[in-house]
Each structure stands twice: as C-alpha cells, then as structure tokens.
Enzyme design. Structure first.
Site, PDB file in Angstrom:
ATOM      1  N   LYS A 188      33.367  70.783   5.972  1.00  0.00           N
ATOM      2  CA  LYS A 188      34.566  70.107   6.484  1.00  0.00           C
ATOM      3  C   LYS A 188      35.809  70.808   5.946  1.00  0.00           C
ATOM      4  O   LYS A 188      36.099  70.775   4.768  1.00  0.00           O
ATOM      5  CB  LYS A 188      34.618  68.650   6.029  1.00  0.00           C
ATOM      6  N   GLU A 264      35.643  71.283  -8.051  1.00  0.00           N
ATOM      7  CA  GLU A 264      36.705  72.149  -8.588  1.00  0.00           C
ATOM      8  C   GLU A 264      38.011  71.429  -8.273  1.00  0.00           C
ATOM      9  O   GLU A 264      38.387  71.288  -7.123  1.00  0.00           O
ATOM     10  CB  GLU A 264      36.625  73.533  -7.930  1.00  0.00           C
ATOM     11  N   CYS A 299      44.987  76.946  -7.134  1.00  0.00           N
ATOM     12  CA  CYS A 299      44.452  76.018  -8.142  1.00  0.00           C
ATOM     13  C   CYS A 299      44.587  76.582  -9.550  1.00  0.00           C
ATOM     14  O   CYS A 299      44.803  75.834 -10.494  1.00  0.00           O
ATOM     15  CB  CYS A 299      43.023  75.605  -7.819  1.00  0.00           C
ATOM     16  N   GLU A 397      49.666  68.110 -12.059  1.00  0.00           N
ATOM     17  CA  GLU A 397      49.622  69.282 -11.185  1.00  0.00           C
ATOM     18  C   GLU A 397      50.621  69.078 -10.044  1.00  0.00           C
ATOM     19  O   GLU A 397      50.564  68.072  -9.339  1.00  0.00           O
ATOM     20  CB  GLU A 397      48.216  69.444 -10.618  1.00  0.00           C
TER      21      GLU A 397
HETATM   22  P1  ADP Z   1      44.943  67.696  -1.505  1.00  0.00           P
HETATM   23  O1  ADP Z   1      45.755  66.592  -2.094  1.00  0.00           O
HETATM   24  O2  ADP Z   1      45.081  68.992  -2.193  1.00  0.00           O
HETATM   25  O3  ADP Z   1      45.013  67.800  -0.019  1.00  0.00           O
HETATM   26  P2  ADP Z   1      42.416  66.366  -1.228  1.00  0.00           P
HETATM   27  O4  ADP Z   1      41.399  66.089  -2.274  1.00  0.00           O
HETATM   28  O5  ADP Z   1      43.076  65.218  -0.570  1.00  0.00           O
HETATM   29  O6  ADP Z   1      43.454  67.327  -1.917  1.00  0.00           O
HETATM   30  O7  ADP Z   1      41.810  67.293  -0.084  1.00  0.00           O
HETATM   31  C1  ADP Z   1      40.802  68.244  -0.276  1.00  0.00           C
HETATM   32  C2  ADP Z   1      39.729  68.034   0.760  1.00  0.00           C
HETATM   33  O8  ADP Z   1      39.139  66.761   0.549  1.00  0.00           O
HETATM   34  C3  ADP Z   1      40.241  68.049   2.196  1.00  0.00           C
HETATM   35  O9  ADP Z   1      39.294  68.691   3.031  1.00  0.00           O
HETATM   36  C4  ADP Z   1      40.334  66.572   2.515  1.00  0.00           C
HETATM   37  O10 ADP Z   1      40.216  66.297   3.887  1.00  0.00           O
HETATM   38  C5  ADP Z   1      39.135  66.034   1.762  1.00  0.00           C
HETATM   39  N1  ADP Z   1      39.220  64.586   1.481  1.00  0.00           N
HETATM   40  C6  ADP Z   1      40.332  63.839   1.299  1.00  0.00           C
HETATM   41  N2  ADP Z   1      40.006  62.550   1.091  1.00  0.00           N
HETATM   42  C7  ADP Z   1      38.656  62.465   1.146  1.00  0.00           C
HETATM   43  C8  ADP Z   1      37.709  61.393   1.013  1.00  0.00           C
HETATM   44  N3  ADP Z   1      38.079  60.145   0.792  1.00  0.00           N
HETATM   45  N4  ADP Z   1      36.397  61.697   1.123  1.00  0.00           N
HETATM   46  C9  ADP Z   1      35.988  62.966   1.341  1.00  0.00           C
HETATM   47  N5  ADP Z   1      36.826  64.001   1.490  1.00  0.00           N
HETATM   48  C10 ADP Z   1      38.153  63.771   1.395  1.00  0.00           C
END
Ligand code: ADP
Length: 493
Positions: A188, A264, A299, A397
C-alpha cells in the site's frame, strides 16, 4: 538527465491509475477515486483508485494463492534472479519518466528523485537478485547419529505500507528482498505518492513475474493499510511511517494472527559538531544538506545539531549561509536543491514549529512560506539557532526543513543531549579525534552513526532504528532476516 528531457515530460497527461491485483489493473470495487493534486502548483494531476476493504482482501487472497501454489517460491533462486534482473532493466529504461511522474506527485527535487527513486530501486532490486542464489542453509555439528539441517524458507505473504517521501526507494528496500526471497506481497503506497509504485509493479509483470506475486492497492491508510494489518493471511508486515500508525499496526497484529511487524518510525537525529571537526565549512555544508534536502522530508534527517560552544556562533553563521544558498523552488528544475513540501498539512505543521520557536523567543533564521504565487507548497529552510532541550522543536520530529542548533560544553554533555530523545534512528559526529569518534559511535543510541559526513550510506549497510524509531532492518543482507524463516530438519540416521 538534461532539462529539455525533463521539460518534455513535465506536462504529459497522466491517465487514471488503478490497483494492480492478481496481475490485473482494476478500479476500486465501489468505483471511487482520489484526485492527485501536485504540490508543484496545486493543480490536479490524475486520479487513483481509492481502495476498499474488499479490494485489499482480494489482493491479499491473490497473494496467498500465489504463495501457496509455489508459482514464485518454487522457482529456483536463479530463475527468480533472472526475472528480477530483467525487471531492474525495465525500470532503468524508464527511470526519467518514473522520476518525473513521482516528482509531479510528491514534490521532491528531480536531481535527488532520479537517483534516490527509480535508480535506487534498480540498484536495490539488482542487489537482492544477485544475493538470493548465494544464501546457504546450514548443517549443524551434531552427534554423528543425527543430521541437523537448517533451511531458510520464504515467510509467505508480506504486507508493506510505505510513506510518501521516497516511495520507490523505501518501497524497494522492502519489496526487493521479500520478492527475491520468494515471498508474495501486497503493498500500500502513501496517499500522496502512489503512482510510481503502481507503474513499477506493472513492469514486474512485464519482466515475467507471475500474476498475484506483487499486488499494489492504493488508497487510505485507515482503510487499505488497516485491512492489511488486520488480515489473518498476511504473515509479515513491514512499515515505514509515523509512530502513531506503527502502534496501531502492532495492536492490529496482536488482535489478528500475531503477524510479525517491522517498523521504521523516523527520528530526531543528533548531528554533533565538535570544535575539532576536520573542516567546519564542510561540516556546515553537509549538515545543511543533511536536513534541508527533500525539504527535510527524510527519516534520517539530521534535525538536531549539537555544537561545541566555542564554535557555536561561527557554525550558525556558516550554516545560515549554506541554508540561504539552497535553491528552493520548482522541483522539476534540475538546478533546484529543495523542491515542494509534500502537502498543505505538512507545510502548516512545519510553519507551526517555526512560529512556536519564535514566540518562545528563540533566534530563528528563515522558515517562511515562499513562492505562494506559484500555487505550490514551498518553504525556505529554517534554523532555530539557540534551541533548548525543553523546546517542542528539539523533541518532536518536524519532517520539514527545520533544524535546531544547541550548544554544549563537554563530550559527556553532547552524549546526554544526543540521547535525550525517544527516537534512535541516525546520528553524526564531526571530530578529528579518532578515539572520540569511536567513543561516540558506542555511546549514541541510534541505528547508524555517521562520522565526518551525513547520509549517503550505500546498500551494503543496514538501516533500522532503536528505541521508538522501530525495529528490524532495511538494506544489506540482514534485510533477508525479515523475509526468510529458519526451519530445522532433525534426522535420525
Ligand atoms: P505520515 O504522517 O508521515 O504520513 P503515516 O504513518 O500517517 O505517516 O503514513 C505512512 C503510511 O501509513 C501511509 O501509507 C499511510 O497511508 C499509512 N497509514 C496511515 N494510517 C494508517 C492506519 N491507521 N493503518 C494502516 N496504515 C496507515
């Protein structure tokens, strides 16, 4: 790479993107799409399928079938290697096209995007393809009446959830070793960096990877990502992103099938400059790029500079000069050194940190929203020249072009400040004193400690965090540990 080649691609129409499930390009089951808005100018670029839970489950089922029937894992490693090497060649042939598409979607400056995105994915695929037929099992030194064999087997279906800052580089750090190992995958991409990953997965089919082995489902984290995390059919979940999401994934794993989860989760990496740094100008220049490239959306960014007090003022002056010289702007101009910020949300967050530091009376250099007339998301590099450990900008961060500088007096104080964080991803030490350099490497709790440089490590070394930066490693042969299980055969002779 020349500018006219980039310019010929910069306005090319982009067709709507679909998922890649079981070798087929398919829209979302309910037909919904998400509009991709380019951070370069705020204009719509294309759409991609907004994945549903049903889409995600279909992709996982396809990956499960593809793993269980051995269409990929039962091919000899040399056979998988051949497909992977062909795939790398196909990506390389389209590198500029992929890089420009990625930049139009996520805003990274093209010079960096080309190297760090398609070409890095090419190198990563080749690295793991070349390695996979050189990993032996073991015969253990047992009693002669027995034979102890240790096999290494692919773990099964791997779910990957990746971020938007370097989708192909970070994606390849996960999919290349997993696929080389014989696993199948559902990946994804992030909401604001999906397109190139779909393209690259289509090229895998073209290279001869069987349908269902590598599936990509686009859409939202809480829908598609959550369905991967909650699945009973995903054996291993690999993730790069925020700590908050990481926690949710661990909870979902605990509630479902106890899938192994490797995280990570970013950092707040200390970059420590001693007065005996070999060259203070060089330290300032490399440190500036260590935080400001890709608008700080890295990162391992060296976001907390700690400087020995006797050179603090001089260093801040040099760093400010470097920051002011960074060309911020159109990421498709090959002279640009820092492109667009990925999203309006991220830009607001960055500016919020800067405003808060100013309000607290800190000396802030730069850090303004710029180029508003372009319609894009741009910000000048920000330096908080006298940050204190209690400041939010010192602790959290930012994931933007914002760096703190904090003076210290002794080596012990530098170590204490460096480790005064919940993160532990990266660090750097600038010193001419060899013993001090190695003492610092031992004392700093981080997955990588640079000495007299920042960033730029190659594929041969692992990257992974300690503390709340996560667990497990990308890059290097150690990455295989996540995708290969050990199995013992204990034979009575
Ligand atoms: P950022 O704040 O850097 O965007 P996220 O952790 O929100 O960091 O996003 C990193 C990845 O995790 C993206 O692919 C996002 O769609 C996914 N993501 C965000 N929320 C969820 C969730 N509740 N469950 C699974 N994946 C998620």
């Amino acid at each position: 790479m020349n500018q006219s080649q980039i310019d010929s691609l910069r306005n090319a129409p982009v067709e709507p993107f679909h998922h890649l499930i079981d070798g087929q390009s398919v829209p979302a089951s309910d037909g919904e799409t998400t509009t991709v808005v380019s951070p370069i100018d705020g204009a719509p670029l294309t759409t991609y399928a907004r994945g549903t839970q049903a889409d995600t489950e279909a992709a996982i089922a396809a990956a499960r079938r593809a793993f269980d029937d051995g269409r990929w894992s039962d091919i000899a490693p040399t056979g998988r290697k051949k497909v992977l090497l062909k795939w790398a060649d196909l990506i390389e042939a389209k590198a500029l096209e992929l890089a420009v598409l990625g930049v139009r979607e996520n805003g990274t400056e093209i010079g960096m995007a080309l190297k760090a995105e398609p070409l890095s994915a090419v190198a990563t695929i080749r690295y793991y393809a070349e390695a996979i037929d050189k990993l032996n099992g073991e015969i253990t030194p047992t009693d002669p009446a027995f034979l102890g064999l240790v096999h290494r087997e692919p773990v099964g279906v791997v779910g990957a959830i990746v971020p938007w800052n370097f989708p192909l580089m970070i994606g390849a750090w996960k999919f290349a070793p997993a696929l080389a190992a014989g696993c199948t995958m559902v990946l994804k991409p992030a909401e604001t960096a999906s397109l190139t990953l779909v393209r690259v997965a289509q090229l895998a089919l073209e290279a001869g990877m069987p349908a269902g082995v590598f599936n990509v489902v686009t859409g939202e984290g809480p829908v598609v990502g959550a369905a991967i995390a909650a699945s009973m059919d995903v054996d291993v979940l690999v993730f790069t992103g925020s700590g908050a999401t990481g926690r949710r994934l661990l909870e979902a794993a605990a509630r479902s099938n106890l899938k192994r989860v490797y995280l990570e989760l970013g950092g707040k990496s200390p970059n420590i400059v001693f007065a005996d740094a070999p060259n203070l100008d060089d330290a300032a220049k490399v440190s500036a790029m260590g935080i400001f490239r890709n608008s700080g959306q890295v990162c391992i960014a060296g976001s907390r500079i700690l400087v020995e007090r006797s050179v603090h003022a001089a260093f801040v002056e040099k760093l400010a000069a470097q920051a002011a010289a960074i060309k911020v702007g159109d990421p498709l101009d090959s002279a640009t050194q820092a492109g667009a910020v990925n999203s309006e949300r991220q830009l607001r967050q960055n500016l919020g940190f800067v405003a808060e530091a100013r309000e607290a009376g800190r000396k802030v250099i730069g850090g303004d929203r710029i180029l508003q007339e372009t319609g894009g998301l741009y910000m000048s590099p920000a330096i908080v020249a006298d940050a204190r450990p209690e400041d939010r900008v010192f602790r959290e961060e930012v994931f933007g072009p914002v760096v703190t500088v904090t003076p210290f007096d002794t080596e012990a104080e530098a170590i204490a400040l460096a480790n005064d964080t919940s993160y532990g991803l990266a660090a750097a030490v600038w010193t001419s004193n060899l013993s001090r350099a190695h003492r610092m490497v031992r004392k700093i709790r981080a997955g990588i400690v640079h000495v007299n440089t920042y960033g730029g490590s190659d594929l041969t070394v692992p990257l992974g965090g300690v503390k709340q930066s996560g667990n497990g490693h990308d890059k290097s042969l150690h990455a295989f540990d996540k995708y290969l299980d050990l199995k013992t055969a204990w034979v009575k002779l």
